[in-house]
Design a protein around this motif. Sequence first.
Motif, short mmCIF file in Angstrom:
data_model
loop_
_atom_site.label_atom_id
_atom_site.label_comp_id
_atom_site.label_asym_id
_atom_site.label_seq_id
_atom_site.Cartn_x
_atom_site.Cartn_y
_atom_site.Cartn_z
N PHE A 69 0.81 -1.21 0.00
CA PHE A 69 0.00 0.00 0.00
C PHE A 69 0.85 1.27 0.00
CE2 PHE A 69 -2.40 3.34 2.21
CZ PHE A 69 -3.45 3.47 1.32
N LEU A 70 1.85 1.34 0.89
CA LEU A 70 2.58 2.58 1.07
C LEU A 70 3.66 2.84 0.03
CD1 LEU A 70 3.00 2.86 4.93
CD2 LEU A 70 1.35 3.99 3.46
N LEU A 71 4.38 1.82 -0.39
CA LEU A 71 5.47 2.07 -1.34
C LEU A 71 4.97 2.68 -2.65
CD1 LEU A 71 8.04 -0.84 -0.91
CD2 LEU A 71 8.19 1.52 -0.16
N PRO A 72 3.95 2.10 -3.27
CA PRO A 72 3.48 2.74 -4.51
C PRO A 72 2.81 4.09 -4.26
CG PRO A 72 2.64 0.50 -4.35
CD PRO A 72 3.29 0.83 -3.05
N THR A 73 2.11 4.21 -3.13
CA THR A 73 1.36 5.43 -2.86
C THR A 73 2.27 6.60 -2.50
OG1 THR A 73 -0.49 4.11 -2.06
CG2 THR A 73 -0.48 6.42 -1.44
N LEU A 74 3.18 6.39 -1.57
CA LEU A 74 4.01 7.48 -1.09
C LEU A 74 5.30 7.68 -1.88
CD1 LEU A 74 3.68 6.96 2.77
CD2 LEU A 74 2.40 8.51 1.29
N LEU A 75 5.90 6.56 -2.31
CA LEU A 75 7.20 6.67 -2.97
C LEU A 75 7.14 6.43 -4.47
CD1 LEU A 75 9.32 4.76 -0.31
CD2 LEU A 75 8.95 7.21 -0.52
N GLY A 76 6.00 6.01 -4.98
CA GLY A 76 5.89 5.74 -6.41
C GLY A 76 6.72 4.55 -6.86
N ALA A 77 6.90 3.58 -5.97
CA ALA A 77 7.71 2.40 -6.30
C ALA A 77 7.04 1.59 -7.40
CB ALA A 77 7.89 1.53 -5.05
N SER A 78 7.86 0.93 -8.18
CA SER A 78 7.34 0.12 -9.28
C SER A 78 6.66 -1.13 -8.75
CB SER A 78 8.48 -0.28 -10.23
OG SER A 78 9.32 -1.23 -9.60
N SER A 79 5.89 -1.73 -9.60
CA SER A 79 5.19 -2.96 -9.24
C SER A 79 6.19 -4.08 -8.92
CB SER A 79 4.27 -3.38 -10.38
OG SER A 79 3.63 -4.59 -10.09
N LEU A 80 7.28 -4.14 -9.67
CA LEU A 80 8.30 -5.16 -9.44
C LEU A 80 8.94 -4.99 -8.07
CD1 LEU A 80 10.02 -7.52 -10.45
CD2 LEU A 80 11.58 -5.82 -11.42
#
Length: 105
Positions: A69-80
Amino acid sequence: MLGIPLQTSTGGGITIAIAVFVGQAVAFVIACWIAKRSYDGYRDARRSPLLWLALGIALLAAVPTVIRFLLPTLLGASSLTTTVLATASEIVGLAAILYTVYGRP
């Protein structure tokens, strides 16, 4: 064959998004509650298997939920990146639970 697809790769409607969010939140709360109860048992009895169980439950269920939840939301991390980190946490959590069951903690 023409028709409305049952599933799309870009996501679903707002109802589906809310249902997924609520489901993830419930899973996170339950995992945290189980981990806390195990840790409380460890504090009371000073039995190290309960500490390993608490750690395993947290890494198996709570941490991957936060990562997804947090990595893509806050940091824009890739799906991989998100998938690799969440899966690594799950593997370490399962290893901690296996150590509780089969090891000599």
